[in-house]
Design an enzyme around this catalytic site. Structure first.
Site, PDB file in Angstrom:
ATOM      1  N   GLY A 202       9.947  -8.897  16.637  1.00 55.48           N
ATOM      2  CA  GLY A 202      10.269  -8.367  17.955  1.00 55.48           C
ATOM      3  C   GLY A 202       9.439  -9.015  19.038  1.00 55.48           C
ATOM      4  CB  SER A 203       8.948  -8.045  22.530  1.00 53.13           C
ATOM      5  OG  SER A 203       8.453  -6.714  22.466  1.00 53.13           O
ATOM      6  N   PRO A 204       6.270  -9.597  21.827  1.00 55.59           N
ATOM      7  CG  PRO A 204       5.497 -11.632  22.681  1.00 55.59           C
ATOM      8  CD  PRO A 204       6.736 -10.788  22.568  1.00 55.59           C
ATOM      9  N   GLY A 207       4.775  -5.807  19.465  1.00 55.08           N
ATOM     10  CA  GLY A 207       3.958  -6.295  18.358  1.00 55.08           C
ATOM     11  C   GLY A 207       2.506  -5.881  18.480  1.00 55.08           C
ATOM     12  CD  GLU A 224       7.368 -14.414  11.572  1.00 60.26           C
ATOM     13  OE1 GLU A 224       7.581 -15.234  12.503  1.00 60.26           O
ATOM     14  OE2 GLU A 224       6.660 -14.689  10.595  1.00 60.26           O
ATOM     15  CB  CYS A 262      12.091 -15.396  18.504  1.00 63.05           C
ATOM     16  SG  CYS A 262      12.494 -15.670  16.769  1.00 63.05           S
TER      17      CYS A 262
END
Length: 500
Positions: A202-204, A207, A224, A262
């Site tokens: 997913g997104s930072p 994350g 990831e 991504c």
């Protein structure tokens, strides 16, 4: 007051459900059934049966959630899962076998082994842009390693989430592999549980929350994430090579889920003198791929939902950004469609150049010399991938040695994701940990070191009382080659009483 009470009751109900599911998985893992090669191979075979027997249902769910064409759905999701499962099925027995390890002669007589053991209870968060593949591909790694698993599909791809929740229990061992649906409240409660491994795609920003929650129990995580993946286009004098490079750039930008990937190209770096011919060729190939009116072509995915649609549209609202559009820009809010759009030199401090686009907008940034691309990339967070089209071997070496990214791909795009013999993963803000093929097995395994020694031929200088001789002996032990050390050990054994 009543609303708060209802919310509290619902939250408590979710917590109890989580605790029950995790408890059931942990108890089943203790039976050690998932450790056998037979169980692992059976489950991998069942995953193949699942995708083969439900291919049309998968295509339908992906079209409902993202408007994916069946060919794109097979290429990026079904086919990728099939390939991954077949690879693991053919190799899992070899992967799980203990591996001998060389033991220095200092420890003679001894032997060493490395055992790959499952972590235990694994939580997999999948993403909405490739909802089938990003659920089943990590699952393949977790199963191959002998874990029990809970999958949390993204609620932003509801048709695919429902498909997984209803279909997986019919094919896989429901005692060991479970699926739970829900929104952010379910995710939050899942993260309050104790896991042996968390795998998140997913997104930072999310994350970082996953990592923070995992830290409370020192749970290992694989993240990831994403980032602004650049493409570098060097001058290619051969017209056919230049055309092929641009074709692959189009595929790497708009091919996967309309840029909602991504590993998709986020922006393109090129020398100023190439920009005109590049843009004209980009337009030509876009028309060939998606027709004169892409919204009617039915071969390009739509934006996943209104929230993401609005976010992408807002990137184009800044006046200087809008002025940089050289192709596309058509927006159909009713159908959540945004045309493939090219921008030339938008402001570098604009949102489109500071945030991950995750959509069908391609900024082209012109440079005086293509070598300046290294400095440009290094000024931003480390990307998941760098794509570089060049035949200059010196430039290639500089890109490899002077930049940091999850991967570097020369003269193509996206193909690294399908290569099981290479690790896939990020670095820095684009994530950490790796998977695919054997790397997936390793990601979900703990490598346990085992040493076997015998109860004879002791090296006495390892014990007190200390003496100058023992100090000199230990120095030799760390410095000498193994055969020289063996001679000293034998000499010491013969004269031990004298020196002691």
């Amino acid at each position: 007051i009543n609303k708060k009470a209802i919310n509290s009751i619902e939250e408590n109900s979710i917590v109890r459900e989580m605790e029950e599911i995790v408890g059931e998985l942990r108890e089943y893992f203790k039976t050690e059934k998932t450790r056998s090669v037979t169980w692992r191979k059976n489950q991998l075979t069942c995953i193949l049966d699942l995708i083969h027997e439900n291919e049309d249902a998968i295509f339908k769910a992906l079209h409902l959630d993202l408007g994916k064409h069946p060919v794109e759905a097979y290429r990026d999701e079904v086919g990728a899962v099939e390939k991954s499962a077949n690879k693991s099925l053919s190799c899992v027995e070899k992967w799980m076998a203990p591996k001998k390890s060389d033991i220095p002669l200092l420890f003679f007589p001894a032997k060493g082994e490395v055992f790959s053991e499952p972590f235990g209870v694994v939580l997999i968060f999948s993403s909405w842009n490739f909802p089938i593949m990003l659920s089943l591909d990590p699952l393949i790694g977790a199963i191959s390693a002998g874990n029990v698993v809970l999958i949390k599909p993204s609620d932003q791809a509801p048709a695919c989430s429902s498909f997984l929740a209803n279909t997986i229990p019919r094919y896989l061992d429901s005692n060991a592999i479970k699926v739970i649906e829900g929104g952010s409240n379910v995710c939050e409660q899942l993260l309050q549980q104790k896991w042996d491994k968390i795998f998140f795609t997913g997104s930072p920003s999310v994350g970082s929350m996953v990592m923070s929650a995992a830290a409370k129990n020192l749970t290992p995580v694989t993240l990831e994430l994403g980032g602004k993946c650049p493409a570098i286009l060097d001058s290619l004098p051969n017209p056919s090579e230049f055309k092929l490079a641009v074709k692959r750039i189009v595929g790497g930008k708009w091919g996967p889920c309309s840029g909602q990937a991504c590993i998709g190209i986020d922006y393109l770096l090129v020398e100023d003198n190439l920009s005109y011919s590049l843009i004209e060729l980009l337009k030509k190939i876009i028309r060939r791929f998606y027709g004169e009116n892409p919204v009617e072509s039915k071969v390009i995915s739509r934006i996943v939902n209104k929230h993401h649609f609005q976010r992408i549209r807002n990137l184009l609202k800044e006046p200087l950004v809008a002025a940089s559009i050289v192709h596309g820009g058509f927006i159909d809010e009713e159908n959540l469609f945004i045309e493939p759009t090219i921008l030339l030199d938008p402001p570098l401090d604009s949102q489109i150049m500071t945030e991950e686009i995750f959509g069908p907008l391609l900024p082209i940034i012109t440079l005086n010399k293509i070598q300046e691309s290294i400095e440009f990339i290094n000024a931003k967070p480390k990307p998941l991938a760098i794509y570089a089209f060049t035949k200059d071997e010196t430039f290639k070496r500089k890109i490899i040695s002077e930049t940091s990214s999850g991967s570097v791909i020369f003269n193509d795009t996206l193909v690294q994701f399908l290569c099981d013999t290479l690790p896939f993963g990020g670095v820095g803000q684009s994530g950490f940990g790796r998977y695919h093929g054997k790397y997936s097995f390793d990601s979900f395994s703990h490598e346990k070191a085992v040493m076997h020694r015998n109860l004879f031929l002791e090296i006495e200088p390892r014990y007190p009382p200390w003496s100058q001789f023992k100090l000199e002996f230990l120095k030799l032990a760390y410095r000498l080659n193994y055969f020289g050390l063996l001679l000293h050990i034998l000499a010491f054994k013969l004269g031990f009483k004298k020196y002691n």
